[in-house]
Design an enzyme around this catalytic site. Structure first.
Site, PDB file in Angstrom:
ATOM      1  N   VAL B  30       0.830  -1.203   0.000  1.00  0.00           N
ATOM      2  CA  VAL B  30       0.000   0.000   0.000  1.00  0.00           C
ATOM      3  C   VAL B  30       0.869   1.259   0.000  1.00  0.00           C
ATOM      4  O   VAL B  30       0.651   2.190  -0.787  1.00  0.00           O
ATOM      5  CB  VAL B  30      -0.965   0.007   1.204  1.00  0.00           C
ATOM      6  CG1 VAL B  30      -1.765   1.303   1.243  1.00  0.00           C
ATOM      7  CG2 VAL B  30      -1.914  -1.192   1.137  1.00  0.00           C
ATOM      8  N   GLY B 148     -11.565  -1.044   1.679  1.00  0.00           N
ATOM      9  CA  GLY B 148     -10.577  -0.581   0.703  1.00  0.00           C
ATOM     10  C   GLY B 148     -10.987   0.631  -0.092  1.00  0.00           C
ATOM     11  O   GLY B 148     -11.225   1.709   0.468  1.00  0.00           O
ATOM     12  N   ILE B 150     -13.667   1.281  -1.669  1.00  0.00           N
ATOM     13  CA  ILE B 150     -15.082   1.674  -1.691  1.00  0.00           C
ATOM     14  C   ILE B 150     -15.308   2.844  -0.746  1.00  0.00           C
ATOM     15  O   ILE B 150     -15.027   2.745   0.441  1.00  0.00           O
ATOM     16  CB  ILE B 150     -15.997   0.511  -1.259  1.00  0.00           C
ATOM     17  CG1 ILE B 150     -15.682  -0.743  -2.075  1.00  0.00           C
ATOM     18  CG2 ILE B 150     -17.457   0.898  -1.390  1.00  0.00           C
ATOM     19  CD1 ILE B 150     -16.441  -1.974  -1.599  1.00  0.00           C
ATOM     20  N   GLY B 201      -2.144 -15.706  -3.466  1.00  0.00           N
ATOM     21  CA  GLY B 201      -1.915 -14.418  -2.825  1.00  0.00           C
ATOM     22  C   GLY B 201      -3.167 -13.769  -2.258  1.00  0.00           C
ATOM     23  O   GLY B 201      -3.144 -12.623  -1.831  1.00  0.00           O
ATOM     24  N   ASP B 215     -10.653  -9.497  11.253  1.00  0.00           N
ATOM     25  CA  ASP B 215     -10.567  -8.320  10.393  1.00  0.00           C
ATOM     26  C   ASP B 215     -11.963  -7.747  10.133  1.00  0.00           C
ATOM     27  O   ASP B 215     -12.189  -6.543  10.238  1.00  0.00           O
ATOM     28  CB  ASP B 215      -9.888  -8.726   9.073  1.00  0.00           C
ATOM     29  CG  ASP B 215      -9.904  -7.614   8.043  1.00  0.00           C
ATOM     30  OD1 ASP B 215      -9.058  -6.706   8.153  1.00  0.00           O
ATOM     31  OD2 ASP B 215     -10.766  -7.637   7.136  1.00  0.00           O
ATOM     32  N   LYS B 219     -13.716  -4.010  11.333  1.00  0.00           N
ATOM     33  CA  LYS B 219     -14.444  -3.111  10.441  1.00  0.00           C
ATOM     34  C   LYS B 219     -15.873  -2.887  10.940  1.00  0.00           C
ATOM     35  O   LYS B 219     -16.406  -1.782  10.857  1.00  0.00           O
ATOM     36  CB  LYS B 219     -14.435  -3.684   9.021  1.00  0.00           C
ATOM     37  CG  LYS B 219     -13.028  -3.652   8.396  1.00  0.00           C
ATOM     38  CD  LYS B 219     -12.904  -4.549   7.182  1.00  0.00           C
ATOM     39  CE  LYS B 219     -11.507  -4.468   6.572  1.00  0.00           C
ATOM     40  NZ  LYS B 219     -11.274  -5.524   5.560  1.00  0.00           N
ATOM     41  N   GLY B 320      -5.958  -4.628  -1.618  1.00  0.00           N
ATOM     42  CA  GLY B 320      -4.991  -4.474  -2.709  1.00  0.00           C
ATOM     43  C   GLY B 320      -4.298  -3.129  -2.601  1.00  0.00           C
ATOM     44  O   GLY B 320      -4.850  -2.177  -2.057  1.00  0.00           O
TER      45      GLY B 320
END
Lengths: 451, 451
Positions: B30, B148, B150, B201, B215, B219, B320
């Site tokens: 990132v 991410g 959005i 990945g 995770d 959120k 990503g």
């Protein structure tokens, strides 16, 4: 397990907070919902803002009309000018160009921030509004002007401010989507679907602004301006409506595994010597598997492609009193926070000064349908004309038309889909078809998108 | 038709604009993308902000590692503390709790605004970060921490600030969605799907934070805090992962016209004496026709229901390097604009102080599967137990299991879906099943959502 239910938190008391004077211009469906939300959620909004919203007046044309419990008669005024001069925040939901334009300019001149849902005004004269906001240091916000309740203006203006938007493609007019959806479901023709939409309140008595694409074009000009940091005027948007979409077109699209939707498309066009932008509105055939194909009834949905973010989609209610009021109040809270905490919202951003590319220089894939003489060699002649203009055919569907009269000439219907070709080449081909005896009529010309 | 292509506008010159000192903490996937975007779009960003972004340093653990053209070796430092003390803006993409937490507090203490993607830190200790931002009058932004690319944090915090959010339900973890999607497509079991996700990945070598739901829970705590103007800690979020979802569960869901997705759900629960909120993460069966059911691979999608706006959906890439960097830069532009033009971004809003409702007091619909003795009366016994706890059955699917050994007892597999019932009632029923000889094993307990 404990069954004790805790006492609800005392409704937070906001009476000690300072007040902001809010003027509302217009008390139609949206205005009434805005007033309802301010009345019902006043304490909550006050805590989010750090100040109370005090509605000082509601400007209407007819003060004698009863507008329900959330629009107290005592607040009604027919002097909007006096109202906006004494306001901290002006909410404009009256629509139309004048007097809305003059009132918003007057409001900003007197130091008020402005929240408007008026897409027609923004598309036609956004420049002077932006300039006034800049000169007087106030906020100009308009989330509700594009795609109703769907947060779209703010994401494009702020969330994607660090990215490079390549393309925005969406369904941003609920009325036309309702009509096309009904035509697809019931095989109705345009006229019947429009009449039924009018009966159900999805289309207005004068549906011109919707069905001719003007409303979608105004939204496209706003989106293009924001996405590409350039001033894109309504006149820069190529606009075709849905009035000539026929039941036959919908059926032909269906045979090709496609659905017809009215799309607003704004995009960067990379060229050898730089880039220009395109903003356009037209009905197009998109694959049934495309997410926009399944957007039904009066819903809106918008795809955004950005360099780093990739593909994003937003979906929701694009119109209606409560959804539009939700978008307006989001802007009101932001503008009110600026008043209390300082700072200004985003200004017009047009440093990029990208030019618009004329439609004829764009490349599109087409679906065209023709009525032709049914005799040997016709197909070859048509294919030859297209090929002569560099247009290559993807699929052809031919059908014999049974003539009703004895002895009349045999006719056929041909539906052709093409690969991407210059718009100007298609225009030239169609001119050629118009002037040949072989082609009796050009029945439809539609673009193909979303592949 | 003119073929003249206008000259591209001269790249707007930003060298005369003032500079803002930007410190970047971390140079992984990132961080590298953030630096690339700042380098490549520097002039554009400068014009959007009114100031240049000058990267003054990139804090890394290993200064000797080559990190490509966008991370110049001269900017690398292993003294992040010195770096943040001299910054106007700090971008934190190092992850983990410490030293990220201490560095962000130090940055804010020295007057820097902070942009972070660190969901774990926000969920665990958002309170002290918010407080520091407040005390020192700086911005704390974290669009990239949830879903991410959005735009979700900003719409919830700002666009819907004038509305009343009832419920947010979404797929906010790409790894688990990739795994469940693969299990659905290929009938693979969890272990094989995880191994293949790791190879490609999509899952990390240590997948715990993803597959156990941690995770997604972080959120959910962030979303619930924003949506309900209350402080919702990670400990308030009920969290179940996907490690026990079996190929049999996926097949059973398929028979019911359903798909299994890991959902993060935060909602208001209206009660007689007020309201509480629920935040939870678990795999659930949703109808195949639900828009979330078709979210494939590592994509994210989130539904929001608000009183006035109605239903909204947001869809895009949830992780990503580039998508996350896009979200971060959107925040950077906003925070930088605050620096230049004054004002502060949204603060923590927790005036509502709504309490969390414990899971056992919620009502859910369930799918449970049991291995039982295959003899007359067993079904009646099970149905009787459920009914005794007020749980009513919606559908039953029974299958004889062929035993491999001669003379061993005959077994059956029973899959039951229920109507909505108290969680505590289901827990009591399952306790009862555990203690009876009739039920040999409780194979799965999953919720049913989205009806």
């Amino acid at each position: 397990m404990s069954q004790t239910v805790p006492q609800p938190p005392a409704s937070p008391d906001s009476s000690s907070l300072p007040a902001l004077r809010v003027a509302v211009l217009g008390a139609g469906t949206v205005g009434t919902e805005v007033l309802r939300l301010i009345a019902q959620q006043g304490d909550e909004l006050a805590h989010r803002i750090g100040a109370r919203l005090e509605v000082t007046g509601v400007a209407v044309r007819d003060r004698t009309k009863d507008r329900g419990e959330h629009v107290p008669a005592a607040l009604l005024t027919d002097d909007p000018s006096a109202l906006v001069r004494e306001a901290d925040l002006v909410i404009e939901v009256m629509g139309g160009i004048e007097p809305a334009r003059a009132l918003l300019l007057e409001a900003m001149e007197h130091g008020a921030s402005v929240v408007t849902a008026n897409k027609a005004l923004l598309a036609q004269d956004g420049a002077s509004l932006y300039e006034a906001a800049d000169v007087h240091g106030v906020d100009l916000s308009f989330e509700a002007a594009v795609a109703g309740a769907i947060p779209l203006v703010r994401p494009v203006r702020e969330s994607l401010a660090g990215d490079r938007i390549q393309r925005v493609m969406g369904i941003v007019n609920g009325t036309t989507n309702y009509i096309l959806d009904a035509m697809t479901r019931t095989s109705a023709d345009f006229g019947d679907a429009l009449a039924s939409a009018q009966e159900l309140g999805y289309a207005e008595a004068d549906p011109t602004a919707d069905v001719e694409g003007h409303d979608a074009a105004a939204k496209a000009s706003i989106l293009a301006s924001l996405a590409f940091h350039s001033r894109v005027r309504l006149a820069d948007v190529h606009c075709e409506g849905i009035t000539s979409v026929s039941a036959q077109d919908i059926a032909a699209a269906g045979r090709m595994g496609r659905t017809i939707k009215l799309l607003s498309i704004v995009e960067r066009v990379e060229e050898e010597n730089g880039e220009r932008i395109s903003a356009r509105v037209y009905p197009a055939l998109i694959p049934d598997s495309h997410p926009l194909a399944s957007v039904s009834e009066a819903y809106n949905a918008v795809f955004i492609e950005a360099e780093a973010a990739g593909s994003l989609m937003f979906y929701g209610q694009g119109a209606g009193g409560a959804p539009t009021a939700s978008a307006i109040l989001g802007d009101v809270v932001s503008a009110a926070r600026s008043r209390v905490h300082g700072g200004v919202g985003p200004r017009e951003s047009r440093y990029a000064e990208l030019e618009s590319i004329p439609l004829e220089e764009l490349r599109s894939a087409f679906y065209i349908s023709l009525t032709v003489q049914d005799r040997p060699g016709v197909l070859a002649e048509i294919a030859g004309t297209l090929s002569g203009y560099g247009i290559s055919i993807s699929t052809i569907h031919q059908e014999l038309l049974h003539s009703r009269e004895e002895g009349s000439q045999a006719l056929a219907h041909i539906g052709i889909s093409t690969h991407r070709a210059l718009e100007s080449a298609m225009t030239a081909s169609l001119d050629m078809f118009s002037s040949t005896a072989t082609v009796l009529s050009i029945d439809s010309v539609l673009r193909i998108e979303g592949d």
